[in-house]
Scaffold this active site. Structure first.
Site, mmCIF file in Angstrom:
data_model
loop_
_atom_site.group_PDB
_atom_site.id
_atom_site.type_symbol
_atom_site.label_atom_id
_atom_site.label_comp_id
_atom_site.label_asym_id
_atom_site.label_seq_id
_atom_site.Cartn_x
_atom_site.Cartn_y
_atom_site.Cartn_z
ATOM 1 C CG ASP A 194 -2.368 2.100 6.425
ATOM 2 O OD1 ASP A 194 -2.569 1.805 5.224
ATOM 3 O OD2 ASP A 194 -2.840 3.124 6.951
ATOM 4 C CG ASP A 252 -1.856 1.138 1.315
ATOM 5 O OD1 ASP A 252 -2.414 1.516 0.271
ATOM 6 O OD2 ASP A 252 -2.028 1.675 2.422
ATOM 7 C CG ASP A 300 -2.032 8.081 2.807
ATOM 8 O OD1 ASP A 300 -1.084 8.416 3.534
ATOM 9 O OD2 ASP A 300 -3.115 8.680 2.778
#
Length: 335
Positions: free
Chosen positions: A210, A12, A14
């Site tokens: 996240d 991922d 961000d």
């Protein structure tokens, strides 16, 4: 080290590589080191408004050695999904960014502006300039039988001022007007992950993210191992209460943990032991011998709870109690 069991990382962006304009600690060096251990790298993003070239340029500014070919976004995935199913020249109503329109056009499909042109499909992705008229046009076309693909269904999108409605919120407006469920190209569906792994010719991918509800869920649906990195949205506590499909295989503090041995998880008669921490489930709560500042204590708590609840279907955060008694003391108490 953890990464030695895998041949690629599907990361991922961000919350994993950067937060706002700045790189996250250890992220750039850790990503660049993957090539030295013969692990390929791809970036998986639900952002349907930025091209892979733009994303790669941003990453290079932060110091990540990458190219556009390593960026897999939901706009390209959605367009590719339609191109595989539709005849060349088929009309597609695009509700989204100029880049999404480009993705449709370069695949030999015709971009149209209104349901009156009788599109056979609608593709919807986020763009801040989307209006009620655009959503209405999509609804008219879908109600007339057009196939519908959403690039992603993230309900919110971060802005400098805070959280704002994301593509999922706009998709929901169309769902309410049509009573139709779109097919989703991006996370948390498996298509984007499987597409990236196929392009990398990867047999043992590790999905790193996240967020439980997009990265970890998407990796699970693709059948890949997952690692929740604690530099973004989700925490050990939210992971603890996650439903089965959102439970990560690994909990790591940062991307630097990819190059460290992952601790052995031992299921013992008196609980689950990870490092010096031990956790057990007792009357619907979790008792942990260890500190709440120690990730191993949370790892033990997660595995104890998950073993006790192997079919949990919704998020449920149990009560958890930490005590910093030594492991030897616990063993004496347990006999």
């Amino acid at each position: 080290m953890l990464i030695s069991g895998f041949d690629s990382v599907l990361s991922d962006l961000d919350g994993v590589v950067y937060a706002g304009p700045n790189a996250i600690d250890d992220a750039v060096e850790s990503l660049n080191t993957l090539a030295e251990v013969n692990v390929t790298l791809a970036f998986i993003t639900n952002n349907a408004g930025r091209s892979p070239m733009s994303v790669a340029a941003h990453l290079r500014q932060l110091g990540v050695k990458t190219s556009a070919e390593q960026v897999f976004g939901s706009a390209d995935a959605g367009a590719e999904m339609l191109a595989r199913e539709l005849n060349p020249g088929s009309k597609v109503l695009v509700v989204g960014s100029p880049y999404l329109r480009e993705c449709i056009a370069v695949r030999g499909l015709e971009v149209v502006e209104t349901h009156k042109e009788e599109p056979v499909a609608v593709i919807q992705g986020f763009d801040p300039d989307i209006s009620w008229t655009n959503l209405a046009e999509a609804s008219y076309a879908i109600n007339n039988g057009a196939a519908w693909v959403a690039t992603n269904t993230d309900l919110t999108i971060p802005r400098a001022e805070g959280l704002a409605p994301g593509n999922g919120s706009l998709v929901n407006a169309v769902k309410l007007a049509t009573s139709v469920e779109p097919r989703v190209a991006g996370k948390p569906e498996s298509y984007l992950f499987a597409r990236a792994a196929d392009r990398l010719d990867s047999q043992r991918p590790l999905v790193v993210g996240d967020r439980l509800d997009t990265d970890i869920l998407g990796g699970f649906r693709a059948g890949f191992s997952t690692a929740l990195v604690l530099t973004g949205v989700d925490t050990p506590r939210t992971a603890l209460g996650a439903p089965v499909e959102q439970r990560p295989n690994y909990l790591i503090n940062s991307l630097a943990d990819l190059y460290r041995p992952y601790p052995t998880i031992k299921v013992l008669g008196y609980g689950v032991q990870v490092g010096d921490a031990v956790a057990k489930v007792d009357h619907g709560a979790i008792e942990v011998t260890g500190s709440d500042q120690d990730l191993n204590a949370w790892r033990a708590a997660c595995h104890a709870w998950w073993l006790a609840h192997p079919r949990q279907s919704r998020h449920e955060e149990p009560e958890i109690r930490f005590t910093e008694r030594g492991l030897d003391a616990l063993r004496k108490v347990r006999g």
